[in-house]
Scaffold this motif. Sequence first.
Motif, PDB file in Angstrom:
ATOM      1  N   GLY A 176       0.780  -1.226   0.000  1.00  0.00           N
ATOM      2  CA  GLY A 176       0.000   0.000   0.000  1.00  0.00           C
ATOM      3  C   GLY A 176       0.810   1.275   0.000  1.00  0.00           C
ATOM      4  N   ASN A 177       2.129   1.172   0.179  1.00  0.00           N
ATOM      5  CA  ASN A 177       2.976   2.366   0.120  1.00  0.00           C
ATOM      6  C   ASN A 177       3.540   2.615  -1.275  1.00  0.00           C
ATOM      7  OD1 ASN A 177       4.545  -0.061   0.646  1.00  0.00           O
ATOM      8  ND2 ASN A 177       6.316   1.274   0.808  1.00  0.00           N
ATOM      9  N   ILE A 178       3.144   1.801  -2.255  1.00  0.00           N
ATOM     10  CA  ILE A 178       3.632   1.944  -3.624  1.00  0.00           C
ATOM     11  C   ILE A 178       2.530   2.491  -4.515  1.00  0.00           C
ATOM     12  CG2 ILE A 178       4.464   0.718  -5.660  1.00  0.00           C
ATOM     13  CD1 ILE A 178       5.915  -1.207  -3.822  1.00  0.00           C
ATOM     14  N   VAL A 179       2.827   3.614  -5.178  1.00  0.00           N
ATOM     15  CA  VAL A 179       1.947   4.183  -6.191  1.00  0.00           C
ATOM     16  C   VAL A 179       2.434   3.705  -7.560  1.00  0.00           C
ATOM     17  CG1 VAL A 179       1.200   6.306  -7.330  1.00  0.00           C
ATOM     18  CG2 VAL A 179       1.266   6.184  -4.834  1.00  0.00           C
ATOM     19  N   ILE A 180       1.526   3.167  -8.361  1.00  0.00           N
ATOM     20  CA  ILE A 180       1.850   2.657  -9.688  1.00  0.00           C
ATOM     21  C   ILE A 180       1.474   3.712 -10.716  1.00  0.00           C
ATOM     22  CG2 ILE A 180       1.459   0.807 -11.348  1.00  0.00           C
ATOM     23  CD1 ILE A 180       0.482  -0.911  -8.955  1.00  0.00           C
ATOM     24  N   LEU A 181       2.471   4.173 -11.474  1.00  0.00           N
ATOM     25  CA  LEU A 181       2.235   5.131 -12.542  1.00  0.00           C
ATOM     26  C   LEU A 181       2.339   4.412 -13.876  1.00  0.00           C
ATOM     27  CD1 LEU A 181       4.334   8.221 -11.346  1.00  0.00           C
ATOM     28  CD2 LEU A 181       1.905   7.734 -10.926  1.00  0.00           C
ATOM     29  N   GLU A 182       1.228   4.372 -14.605  1.00  0.00           N
ATOM     30  CA  GLU A 182       1.230   3.767 -15.937  1.00  0.00           C
ATOM     31  C   GLU A 182       1.365   4.883 -16.956  1.00  0.00           C
ATOM     32  OE1 GLU A 182      -1.425   0.763 -18.753  1.00  0.00           O
ATOM     33  OE2 GLU A 182      -1.948   1.083 -16.641  1.00  0.00           O
ATOM     34  N   LEU A 183       2.431   4.811 -17.765  1.00  0.00           N
ATOM     35  CA  LEU A 183       2.719   5.857 -18.725  1.00  0.00           C
ATOM     36  C   LEU A 183       2.022   5.580 -20.058  1.00  0.00           C
ATOM     37  CD1 LEU A 183       6.567   6.207 -18.100  1.00  0.00           C
ATOM     38  CD2 LEU A 183       4.686   7.300 -16.861  1.00  0.00           C
ATOM     39  N   ALA A 184       1.739   6.666 -20.785  1.00  0.00           N
ATOM     40  CA  ALA A 184       1.191   6.499 -22.129  1.00  0.00           C
ATOM     41  C   ALA A 184       2.266   5.981 -23.078  1.00  0.00           C
ATOM     42  CB  ALA A 184       0.625   7.822 -22.631  1.00  0.00           C
ATOM     43  N   GLY A 185       3.537   6.266 -22.792  1.00  0.00           N
ATOM     44  CA  GLY A 185       4.654   5.752 -23.575  1.00  0.00           C
ATOM     45  C   GLY A 185       5.567   4.920 -22.700  1.00  0.00           C
ATOM     46  N   VAL A 186       6.870   4.937 -23.006  1.00  0.00           N
ATOM     47  CA  VAL A 186       7.846   4.188 -22.212  1.00  0.00           C
ATOM     48  C   VAL A 186       9.072   5.064 -21.980  1.00  0.00           C
ATOM     49  CG1 VAL A 186       7.092   1.947 -23.091  1.00  0.00           C
ATOM     50  CG2 VAL A 186       8.960   3.147 -24.237  1.00  0.00           C
ATOM     51  N   VAL A 187       9.858   4.694 -20.971  1.00  0.00           N
ATOM     52  CA  VAL A 187      11.166   5.301 -20.754  1.00  0.00           C
ATOM     53  C   VAL A 187      12.228   4.241 -20.995  1.00  0.00           C
ATOM     54  CG1 VAL A 187      10.369   7.098 -19.174  1.00  0.00           C
ATOM     55  CG2 VAL A 187      10.977   4.850 -18.253  1.00  0.00           C
ATOM     56  N   TYR A 188      13.467   4.684 -21.214  1.00  0.00           N
ATOM     57  CA  TYR A 188      14.529   3.789 -21.655  1.00  0.00           C
ATOM     58  C   TYR A 188      15.720   3.858 -20.702  1.00  0.00           C
ATOM     59  CZ  TYR A 188      11.811   3.851 -25.970  1.00  0.00           C
ATOM     60  OH  TYR A 188      10.799   3.744 -26.897  1.00  0.00           O
ATOM     61  N   ASN A 189      16.548   2.793 -20.763  1.00  0.00           N
ATOM     62  CA  ASN A 189      17.685   2.717 -19.846  1.00  0.00           C
ATOM     63  C   ASN A 189      18.682   3.849 -20.039  1.00  0.00           C
ATOM     64  OD1 ASN A 189      16.730  -0.272 -20.166  1.00  0.00           O
ATOM     65  ND2 ASN A 189      17.951  -0.256 -18.293  1.00  0.00           N
ATOM     66  N   ASP A 190      18.785   4.382 -21.254  1.00  0.00           N
ATOM     67  CA  ASP A 190      19.736   5.469 -21.477  1.00  0.00           C
ATOM     68  C   ASP A 190      19.128   6.844 -21.232  1.00  0.00           C
ATOM     69  OD1 ASP A 190      18.132   5.029 -23.705  1.00  0.00           O
ATOM     70  OD2 ASP A 190      19.629   5.778 -25.124  1.00  0.00           O
ATOM     71  N   ASP A 191      17.880   6.879 -20.740  1.00  0.00           N
ATOM     72  CA  ASP A 191      17.268   8.140 -20.316  1.00  0.00           C
ATOM     73  C   ASP A 191      17.683   8.471 -18.893  1.00  0.00           C
ATOM     74  OD1 ASP A 191      15.832   8.320 -22.682  1.00  0.00           O
ATOM     75  OD2 ASP A 191      14.021   7.409 -21.838  1.00  0.00           O
ATOM     76  N   LEU A 192      17.756   9.744 -18.592  1.00  0.00           N
ATOM     77  CA  LEU A 192      17.805  10.211 -17.213  1.00  0.00           C
ATOM     78  C   LEU A 192      16.363  10.521 -16.823  1.00  0.00           C
ATOM     79  CD1 LEU A 192      19.243  11.179 -14.638  1.00  0.00           C
ATOM     80  CD2 LEU A 192      19.501  13.416 -15.739  1.00  0.00           C
ATOM     81  N   VAL A 193      15.773   9.671 -15.989  1.00  0.00           N
ATOM     82  CA  VAL A 193      14.350   9.759 -15.676  1.00  0.00           C
ATOM     83  C   VAL A 193      14.172  10.307 -14.269  1.00  0.00           C
ATOM     84  CG1 VAL A 193      12.159   8.502 -15.532  1.00  0.00           C
ATOM     85  CG2 VAL A 193      13.927   7.769 -17.167  1.00  0.00           C
TER      86      VAL A 193
END
Length: 521
Positions: A298-315
Amino acid sequence: MNTYKNIVKYLCIAALTFTACSDDNDLQLVEPSHRVIYTSQMDFENQIEVGNYITFGDVSPGVTARTWSFPENVTSVEGNQSSDGVVKAYFNTPGDYDVKLHQVFKGDAYVDDQLRGKELDTTIAVRVLGPVKLSVSAQYINPDGTLGADLNLADNAQNELQAGRSIRYSYAVAGEPANSTWTFEGGKPGTIDNTEIVDVKYSRMGTYGVELLAGRDRPFGEDMIAFENLVTVIASTDPVTLDAAYNRDSSGGVLNVEFSREIDAATLNASAFTVTATNGGTVYTSTIASASVDSNEGNIVILELAGVVYNDDLVTITYTPGTLKTLDQVAVGQITDAPMVFVGDNFFDNGTYDFGFENSMDSNWAYQWWGAPWDDYTFSVSSTQAYEGDYSGYVVVNPGGGMIVGQVDDAGNAATFQVVAGQSYELGVWIYVESLGQILPGVNPPDVRFFWAPATNWGVSGNPTFDTAYPVGEWVYSSQIVTFAESGPTTISIRADNQNNPEALKFYMDNLTLLEANLRP
């Protein structure tokens, strides 16, 4: 019973082999003298639990006299110690003991393939373990990180703990178990193996138990301590913190945002969150399709994105204060550019490479003989700081010095992991800086770099680079994207450069990771 049958078998073979024929015309065989000694636990390093026995057998051909000697006041022996080839000894006290055998042979006796004389003395080392016995202690961890009062360790004690806070558990043990497993209901971590000291965070309100099991397979022994309803997690007035943000699955399209306490789902508003990815100077703002609270955590909020992020991104993740509250009705404050970390199958986690420094010693992180200045450092496996588990690697690079180390086994062989040529990987490490030293302007700052063999890329950048803005006194994740030119077993060396620093660079590192990377097209 099987032990006696085996010993009799050896005696019979010896008798059949070396018996001379009675006919004067037949060949007369001379019985050799050869030391042959067995124990019932020889395949297990003669290790037993107190109260049990070992059978000792002397089936040496050519023996004319023998005497067994056992520790006094420790053993009870069945058999004639002054003559019998087979004796049984019960060990009544834990410890390390020597059992001795004096033999007299008809002629010079062989030991393996060498003659050693007519009288031989043999010492057999025996290790006697006590029963596996556990004792557990637990202390509150204060908000400032210091240790507080002891918990009452009893069933239904219901020691109260404010949500979002932690307890330090530890154990002492006798009997040398080979493994141990903690199980923490409602805590994080939920389970952890072979860890004597562990800090457990409780984010969800409720009442939870604790269990510890330790044991060994040979000689078999185990002990378990369990407390039902040990901890009751109650509402808190502490500020709410964002503890971690990471990908929920391999797609990169769903993120977990982990808070210090349970979130009230009725107060959740997806539009209050912003997910930003920066790549090559371009900024991508991801639309959040939906937000929900994990039904199990219950302490985790799940964010579902319309797209995706990648390993070489700074997120990064930002939350603008609005309606969001915890179940104990504390509002979530401003969160700005909290870093998101990719998780997944770690290629270093292969049972050989000690990516978390939990199963190696100082000597297993060996200097790689690059010469000066790369020999001007100290490295140790330390329990002072750890991102996860009990230990981390502690590095002190002397002023103007450097370090180059790689993991080796006790025989000096380099630890390896498997890679695929041409595949992109995320190579990461958690760093806790104790002291940056003095970062001078106009020169290359200190850094850590990872090189591999075969066919390394000498052009890799710092991972991380320690500039004046680098955080001190907290764990920070650093990563870079790498590819390998050759497939197969690979080794890695860790280099720290402090050549332009007039003071020592001091840091801990933990949880080295190598993940298969999905790159932005």
